[in-house]
Scaffold this active site. Structure first.
Site, mmCIF file in Angstrom:
data_model
loop_
_atom_site.group_PDB
_atom_site.id
_atom_site.type_symbol
_atom_site.label_atom_id
_atom_site.label_comp_id
_atom_site.label_asym_id
_atom_site.label_seq_id
_atom_site.Cartn_x
_atom_site.Cartn_y
_atom_site.Cartn_z
ATOM 1 N N THR A 11 0.808 -1.229 0.000
ATOM 2 C CA THR A 11 0.000 0.000 0.000
ATOM 3 C C THR A 11 0.836 1.271 0.000
ATOM 4 O O THR A 11 0.276 2.371 -0.075
ATOM 5 C CB THR A 11 -0.920 0.030 1.246
ATOM 6 O OG1 THR A 11 -0.125 -0.263 2.395
ATOM 7 C CG2 THR A 11 -2.051 -0.967 1.123
ATOM 8 N N GLY A 13 5.143 3.112 -0.439
ATOM 9 C CA GLY A 13 6.582 3.023 -0.620
ATOM 10 C C GLY A 13 7.043 1.977 -1.630
ATOM 11 O O GLY A 13 6.541 1.907 -2.755
ATOM 12 N N VAL A 61 0.690 -9.274 8.527
ATOM 13 C CA VAL A 61 1.623 -10.416 8.462
ATOM 14 C C VAL A 61 1.999 -10.943 9.847
ATOM 15 O O VAL A 61 2.525 -12.045 9.971
ATOM 16 C CB VAL A 61 2.901 -10.105 7.632
ATOM 17 C CG1 VAL A 61 2.570 -9.814 6.185
ATOM 18 C CG2 VAL A 61 3.725 -8.987 8.259
ATOM 19 N N SER A 140 18.133 -4.374 4.284
ATOM 20 C CA SER A 140 18.459 -2.950 4.495
ATOM 21 C C SER A 140 19.959 -2.804 4.707
ATOM 22 O O SER A 140 20.637 -3.771 5.104
ATOM 23 C CB SER A 140 17.735 -2.445 5.746
ATOM 24 O OG SER A 140 18.148 -1.135 6.077
ATOM 25 N N TYR A 153 15.807 -2.626 15.339
ATOM 26 C CA TYR A 153 15.517 -2.599 13.897
ATOM 27 C C TYR A 153 16.685 -3.237 13.133
ATOM 28 O O TYR A 153 16.475 -4.075 12.250
ATOM 29 C CB TYR A 153 15.255 -1.171 13.403
ATOM 30 C CG TYR A 153 15.017 -1.125 11.902
ATOM 31 C CD1 TYR A 153 13.840 -1.652 11.357
ATOM 32 C CD2 TYR A 153 15.967 -0.596 11.032
ATOM 33 C CE1 TYR A 153 13.620 -1.655 9.983
ATOM 34 C CE2 TYR A 153 15.757 -0.593 9.655
ATOM 35 C CZ TYR A 153 14.587 -1.121 9.137
ATOM 36 O OH TYR A 153 14.379 -1.127 7.778
#
Ligand code: NDP
Ligand code: 8X3
Length: 252
Positions: A11, A13, A61, A140, A153
């Protein structure tokens, strides 16, 4: 017959950019995310513009039971997925380890690691049945380096890196390709989500240099997916020209 791509986090990016690019390449799409209105909007825009079919799956998810029910409930022709893009992910907060929020940690681990695993378990079995497929894991720079206050993260993206390697080994006998796409800074909703809606703080992240845009990453994914059958891109690290490392940015 047109191929099918399943994209999580479609939805916004990078996921939304992939949906557009794969639609333009003639792929039918299965789009997974939590915001129903945005899923409907993107589905309508793509089916108006391209001769493709789009199936939207409203799912979190993190919710293994609901996700499994919805994905396994798809018709058998939709399970012939050629490309899975494990993109749904987020950062929550930017705090030192002693001040971090346990709820933020749970959300990141449950989404970026466990959610990715839940989707992969289901879709890899469909691919095994076809003896073909390509899984793209969105990692990333944070999966290659650790930066101040990035702790959890960064840990989740290091886990994605390990899972990417593990999947490639385990799925090798089944002819399934596995690729990690590891972006540096991309201007999307990512920082707004990290700073919990503080758009001013989010905008400052990208002040003074030109970050990547979501389509830069979608194009890299398409490059990996469009290689000949005998070629696999194991991983790709894609940075803004102005960013040399996670925290080394040439700001004006
Ligand atoms: P966005 O916030 O713009 O998009 C994230 C997408 O993930 C949204 O579509 C969101 O949809 C979806 N999503 C988040 N949580 C869930 C969930 N629990 N279940 C289903 N869908 C979910 O960020 P980006 O496009 O930047 O991020 C995409 C991926 O790229 C992430 O994995 C991120 O870690 C990674 N990344 C981003 C970088 C950046 O600088 N932007 C750099 C490196 C990697 P919805 O809210 O509708 O569910
Ligand atoms: C997102 C990029 O550097 O903000 O994964 O962690 S960074």
């Amino acid at each position: 017959m047109a191929k099918i791509a399943l994209i999580t986090g479609a939805t916004s990016g990078i996921g939304a950019a992939c949906a557009h690019l794969f639609a333009a390449q003639g792929y039918h799409l299965i789009l997974v995310a939590r915001r129903e209105n945005l899923l409907s909007d993107i589905s309508k825009r793509l089916t108006d513009k391209y001769a493709i079919e789009v199936k939207t799956v409203l799912a979190d998810v993190k919710d293994q039971e609901d996700l499994s029910y919805k994905l396994e409930g798809l018709s058998s022709n939709l399970k012939e997925v050629s490309v899975l893009i494990n993109n749904a992910g987020l950062s929550q907060g930017l705090d030192p380890i002693d001040k971090g929020s346990i709820s933020d940690w749970d959300t990141m681990i449950d989404t970026n690691v466990k959610g990715l695993l839940y989707v992969t378990k289901i879709v890899s079995n469909w691919m095994i049945d076809q003896k073909a497929g390509h899984i793209i894991n969105i990692g990333s720079i944070a999966g290659q380096e650790v930066y101040p206050n990035g702790n959890v993260y960064c840990a989740t993206k290091h886990a994605v890196d390990a899972l990417n390697k593990g999947m490639r080994i385990d799925l090798l006998p089944h002819g399934i390709k596995v690729t990690a796409i590891n972006p540096g800074m991309v201007e999307t909703e990512f920082s707004v989500v990290r700073f919990k809606g503080d758009e001013g703080r989010a905008k400052k992240v990208y002040d003074g240099f030109e970050p990547l845009v979501a389509n830069d990453i979608a194009e890299a994914i398409w490059f990996a997916v469009s290689r000949p059958a005998h070629v696999n891109i194991n991983d790709m690290l894609i940075m803004p020209t102005a960013q040399a490392a996670a925290t080394i940015i040439n700001k004006s």
